[in-house]
Design a protein around this motif. Structure first.
Motif, PDB file in Angstrom:
ATOM      1  N   TRP A 221       0.938  -1.341   0.145  1.00  0.00           N
ATOM      2  CA  TRP A 221       0.128   0.093   0.080  1.00  0.00           C
ATOM      3  C   TRP A 221       0.845   1.309  -0.048  1.00  0.00           C
ATOM      4  CZ3 TRP A 221      -0.294   3.777   3.774  1.00  0.00           C
ATOM      5  CH2 TRP A 221      -1.288   4.856   3.648  1.00  0.00           C
ATOM      6  N   GLN A 222       1.975   1.284   0.804  1.00  0.00           N
ATOM      7  CA  GLN A 222       3.041   2.407   0.905  1.00  0.00           C
ATOM      8  C   GLN A 222       3.525   2.484  -0.315  1.00  0.00           C
ATOM      9  OE1 GLN A 222       3.065   4.487   3.168  1.00  0.00           O
ATOM     10  NE2 GLN A 222       4.861   5.518   3.151  1.00  0.00           N
ATOM     11  N   TYR A 223       3.894   1.678  -1.183  1.00  0.00           N
ATOM     12  CA  TYR A 223       4.787   1.712  -2.446  1.00  0.00           C
ATOM     13  C   TYR A 223       3.902   2.263  -3.505  1.00  0.00           C
ATOM     14  CZ  TYR A 223       7.299   0.050  -6.388  1.00  0.00           C
ATOM     15  OH  TYR A 223       7.944   0.226  -7.802  1.00  0.00           O
ATOM     16  N   ALA A 224       2.432   1.780  -3.614  1.00  0.00           N
ATOM     17  CA  ALA A 224       1.544   2.292  -4.480  1.00  0.00           C
ATOM     18  C   ALA A 224       1.040   3.805  -4.100  1.00  0.00           C
ATOM     19  CB  ALA A 224       0.240   1.358  -4.312  1.00  0.00           C
ATOM     20  N   ARG A 225       0.959   3.980  -2.923  1.00  0.00           N
ATOM     21  CA  ARG A 225       0.667   5.418  -2.382  1.00  0.00           C
ATOM     22  C   ARG A 225       1.874   6.342  -2.827  1.00  0.00           C
ATOM     23  NH1 ARG A 225       1.823   8.488   2.154  1.00  0.00           N
ATOM     24  NH2 ARG A 225       0.253  10.122   2.734  1.00  0.00           N
ATOM     25  N   LYS A 226       3.119   5.975  -2.706  1.00  0.00           N
ATOM     26  CA  LYS A 226       4.310   6.675  -3.051  1.00  0.00           C
ATOM     27  C   LYS A 226       4.349   6.850  -4.430  1.00  0.00           C
ATOM     28  CE  LYS A 226       8.420   4.683  -3.298  1.00  0.00           C
ATOM     29  NZ  LYS A 226       9.621   4.092  -2.864  1.00  0.00           N
ATOM     30  N   LEU A 227       4.085   6.125  -5.472  1.00  0.00           N
ATOM     31  CA  LEU A 227       3.995   6.212  -6.874  1.00  0.00           C
ATOM     32  C   LEU A 227       2.750   6.897  -7.419  1.00  0.00           C
ATOM     33  CD1 LEU A 227       6.075   3.091  -7.706  1.00  0.00           C
ATOM     34  CD2 LEU A 227       6.748   5.232  -7.474  1.00  0.00           C
ATOM     35  N   ARG A 228       1.940   7.379  -6.705  1.00  0.00           N
ATOM     36  CA  ARG A 228       0.678   7.764  -7.091  1.00  0.00           C
ATOM     37  C   ARG A 228       0.950   9.041  -7.949  1.00  0.00           C
ATOM     38  NH1 ARG A 228      -4.048   8.092  -2.563  1.00  0.00           N
ATOM     39  NH2 ARG A 228      -2.172   9.423  -1.617  1.00  0.00           N
ATOM     40  N   MET A 229       0.097   9.208  -9.100  1.00  0.00           N
ATOM     41  CA  MET A 229       0.319  10.470  -9.861  1.00  0.00           C
ATOM     42  C   MET A 229      -0.990  11.161 -10.145  1.00  0.00           C
ATOM     43  SD  MET A 229       1.769   7.985 -13.083  1.00  0.00           S
ATOM     44  CE  MET A 229       2.258   9.564 -14.102  1.00  0.00           C
ATOM     45  N   SER A 230      -0.586  12.450 -10.342  1.00  0.00           N
ATOM     46  CA  SER A 230      -1.668  13.440 -10.753  1.00  0.00           C
ATOM     47  C   SER A 230      -2.324  13.155 -12.136  1.00  0.00           C
ATOM     48  CB  SER A 230      -1.079  14.875 -10.420  1.00  0.00           C
ATOM     49  OG  SER A 230      -0.365  14.933 -11.221  1.00  0.00           O
ATOM     50  N   ARG A 231      -3.490  13.737 -12.257  1.00  0.00           N
ATOM     51  CA  ARG A 231      -3.990  13.614 -13.636  1.00  0.00           C
ATOM     52  C   ARG A 231      -2.974  14.662 -14.706  1.00  0.00           C
ATOM     53  NH1 ARG A 231      -9.319  11.910 -13.801  1.00  0.00           N
ATOM     54  NH2 ARG A 231     -10.410  11.844 -11.804  1.00  0.00           N
ATOM     55  N   GLU A 232      -2.611  15.533 -14.121  1.00  0.00           N
ATOM     56  CA  GLU A 232      -1.725  16.423 -14.956  1.00  0.00           C
ATOM     57  C   GLU A 232      -0.441  15.403 -15.340  1.00  0.00           C
ATOM     58  OE1 GLU A 232      -0.521  19.391 -17.558  1.00  0.00           O
ATOM     59  OE2 GLU A 232      -2.454  19.281 -16.356  1.00  0.00           O
ATOM     60  N   GLU A 233       0.240  14.591 -14.465  1.00  0.00           N
ATOM     61  CA  GLU A 233       1.297  13.874 -14.823  1.00  0.00           C
ATOM     62  C   GLU A 233       0.937  12.788 -15.687  1.00  0.00           C
ATOM     63  OE1 GLU A 233       3.935  14.295 -10.740  1.00  0.00           O
ATOM     64  OE2 GLU A 233       2.086  12.622 -10.748  1.00  0.00           O
ATOM     65  N   ILE A 234      -0.298  12.192 -15.545  1.00  0.00           N
ATOM     66  CA  ILE A 234      -0.848  11.089 -16.560  1.00  0.00           C
ATOM     67  C   ILE A 234      -0.962  11.831 -17.821  1.00  0.00           C
ATOM     68  CG2 ILE A 234      -2.656   9.738 -17.037  1.00  0.00           C
ATOM     69  CD1 ILE A 234      -3.100   9.035 -14.046  1.00  0.00           C
ATOM     70  N   LYS A 235      -1.466  12.890 -18.068  1.00  0.00           N
ATOM     71  CA  LYS A 235      -1.632  13.576 -19.502  1.00  0.00           C
ATOM     72  C   LYS A 235      -0.464  13.952 -19.892  1.00  0.00           C
ATOM     73  CE  LYS A 235      -5.868  15.947 -18.229  1.00  0.00           C
ATOM     74  NZ  LYS A 235      -6.676  17.179 -17.976  1.00  0.00           N
ATOM     75  N   GLN A 236       0.686  14.520 -19.060  1.00  0.00           N
ATOM     76  CA  GLN A 236       2.097  14.569 -19.598  1.00  0.00           C
ATOM     77  C   GLN A 236       2.647  13.304 -20.170  1.00  0.00           C
ATOM     78  OE1 GLN A 236       3.207  17.909 -20.108  1.00  0.00           O
ATOM     79  NE2 GLN A 236       5.128  16.883 -21.056  1.00  0.00           N
ATOM     80  N   GLU A 237       2.430  12.301 -19.317  1.00  0.00           N
ATOM     81  CA  GLU A 237       3.205  11.086 -19.594  1.00  0.00           C
ATOM     82  C   GLU A 237       2.450  10.484 -20.871  1.00  0.00           C
ATOM     83  OE1 GLU A 237       2.630   6.759 -18.249  1.00  0.00           O
ATOM     84  OE2 GLU A 237       3.751   7.733 -16.826  1.00  0.00           O
ATOM     85  N   TYR A 238       1.114  10.739 -21.251  1.00  0.00           N
ATOM     86  CA  TYR A 238       0.716  10.106 -22.441  1.00  0.00           C
ATOM     87  C   TYR A 238       1.320  11.162 -23.702  1.00  0.00           C
ATOM     88  CZ  TYR A 238      -3.051   9.304 -25.887  1.00  0.00           C
ATOM     89  OH  TYR A 238      -3.609   9.112 -27.067  1.00  0.00           O
ATOM     90  N   LYS A 239       1.301  12.457 -23.447  1.00  0.00           N
ATOM     91  CA  LYS A 239       1.785  13.043 -24.582  1.00  0.00           C
ATOM     92  C   LYS A 239       3.391  12.652 -24.924  1.00  0.00           C
ATOM     93  CE  LYS A 239      -0.705  17.263 -23.561  1.00  0.00           C
ATOM     94  NZ  LYS A 239      -0.766  18.948 -23.462  1.00  0.00           N
ATOM     95  N   GLU A 240       4.151  12.556 -23.649  1.00  0.00           N
ATOM     96  CA  GLU A 240       5.463  12.160 -24.158  1.00  0.00           C
ATOM     97  C   GLU A 240       5.711  10.677 -24.803  1.00  0.00           C
ATOM     98  OE1 GLU A 240       7.370  12.171 -20.396  1.00  0.00           O
ATOM     99  OE2 GLU A 240       7.491  14.413 -20.186  1.00  0.00           O
ATOM    100  N   SER A 241       4.833   9.972 -24.573  1.00  0.00           N
ATOM    101  CA  SER A 241       4.744   8.584 -25.147  1.00  0.00           C
ATOM    102  C   SER A 241       3.931   8.269 -26.326  1.00  0.00           C
ATOM    103  CB  SER A 241       3.962   7.519 -24.151  1.00  0.00           C
ATOM    104  OG  SER A 241       2.747   7.724 -23.906  1.00  0.00           O
ATOM    105  N   GLU A 242       2.956   8.852 -26.564  1.00  0.00           N
ATOM    106  CA  GLU A 242       1.972   9.019 -27.690  1.00  0.00           C
ATOM    107  C   GLU A 242       1.975  10.097 -28.628  1.00  0.00           C
ATOM    108  OE1 GLU A 242       0.722   6.251 -28.452  1.00  0.00           O
ATOM    109  OE2 GLU A 242       0.903   5.154 -26.464  1.00  0.00           O
TER     110      GLU A 242
END
Length: 376
Positions: free
Chosen positions: A216-237
């Protein structure tokens, strides 16, 4: 300079596969030290209990051999160093089964959580950890409180189990002094193995609580914001603007390739203005006529213009043009239910070409029957 990174309150989304893979490459994977400790102690306890007789007998004989020194050996300066090395090698060989079992447990325990990970990022100096403020934050964080509670719980559980084991084995421990030396050594190893198994069983209970918490702590530490997910999608796609530009370029290239095939067509079937479909047929190489180009409105006008420039016959058949444009892709053969209609058009075009050369009479325009509602 303002810090624009999102805080923990904004990180509400689960980590993406890419984020998890990047963390794994850096050596950041979930780990439970309690699980590893319990596994190692359990393996050691089982090994000592199962192979304690062999190990105890071998070590007692080794001690007896080591305390027996021949006078002739003392005449050599290197006798004692050589004897020490020999004894150490024999001791390692005697303890090898137990040590091997412990090393196997230490290597296999991480597989229960996150698997193995080999990364040099973990040993890279991180000078941000030298910050006093960061140290105070870690000291008074939720994780520190949990670690303190776990330490107290481990101490309490181990102490309780140790007291129970000592009370239950008091008679056997006292009887060791009255047993023969070799038998007492073997018996002592058995008792040590039982104690290790009992203590590790208690630690497994703590590990059973620690493992879900660490996940649980590991998943909580790596959680992302919606903006980070959008930015990652832009970088990958790629951004939508770039993808749209690439798509338009691809469409322009495909259109140019398609237009280059119009002069090779045998006939262009028109709507007459909205649709245009260019057909080509080579009886020696094709089973059926294929569509080499098609388009609507401006593209259709360009196809008709190229057809006129290269003297490709055009045949006005609105139902046939609509069906071909709707159901047949470029490069595909026409469907079987259109064989008759297309054959009539091609026959008419070929006959008309012969008539213009004076080789045949002018043909009659065929009456086509095309069902636009039927599936192709």
């Amino acid at each position: 300079m303002a810090d624009n990174s999102p805080d923990d309150s904004e990180k509400t989304e689960q980590a993406t596969p890419k984020r998890l893979e990047e963390a794994r490459k850096k050596g950041d994977i979930p780990r439970s030290r309690d699980l590893s400790s319990a596994a190692v102690m359990m393996a050691a306890g089982i090994g000592i209990y199962m192979m304690g007789g062999h190990v105890g007998t071998g070590l007692s004989e080794l001690v007896r051999e080591g305390l027996t020194i021949s006078p002739d050996v003392l005449n050599y300066d290197d006798a004692l160093p050589r004897a020490l090395v020999s004894m150490a090698a024999k001791a390692m060989w005697i303890c090898a089964p137990v040590l091997g079992l412990v090393m196997l447990a230490a290597a296999m325990a991480p597989l229960a959580m996150g698997g193995w990970s080999f990364s040099t990022a973990g040993i890279t100096p991180d000078f941000s950890r030298l910050s006093p403020m960061a140290g105070f934050k870690r000291l008074f964080s939720l994780n520190s409180v949990v670690e303190l509670v776990k330490s107290l719980a481990k101490f309490s559980v181990v102490a309780i189990v140790a007291v129970i084991m000592l009370r239950s084995q008091t008679g056997e421990l006292l009887s060791l002094g009255s047993e023969p030396t070799q038998q007492a050594v073997v018996h002592a190893f058995k008792l040590c193995g039982q104690a290790f198994i009992a203590l590790s069983s208690a630690l497994l209970i703590i590990a059973g609580v620690d493992v879900p918490y660490q996940l649980w702590q590991y998943a909580r530490k790596l959680r992302m914001s919606r903006e980070e997910i959008k930015q990652e999608y832009k970088e990958s796609e790629g951004s939508p603007e770039v993808k749209g530009r690439i798509r338009r370029l691809q469409q322009d290239m495909a259109r140019r390739r398609m237009m280059s095939d119009v002069p090779k067509a045998d006939v262009v079937v028109t709507n007459p203005t909205h649709f245009a479909v260019a057909l080509r047929y080579d009886e020696n190489r094709m089973r059926a006529p294929i569509v080499v180009a098609k388009g609507a409105d401006e593209v259709a006008a360009k196809i008709r213009e190229l057809a006129r420039e290269h003297q490709v016959p055009m045949y006005e058949a609105p139902p046939l043009a609509r069906v071909l444009h709707r159901y047949v892709d470029i490069g595909d053969e026409i469907p079987q239910r259109l064989y008759v209609a297309v054959a009539q058009v091609l026959t008419y075009v070929f006959q008309l070409r012969s008539a213009k050369r004076g080789l045949a009479l002018m043909p009659d325009r065929p009456d086509l029957e095309v069902d636009e509602d039927a599936s192709v």
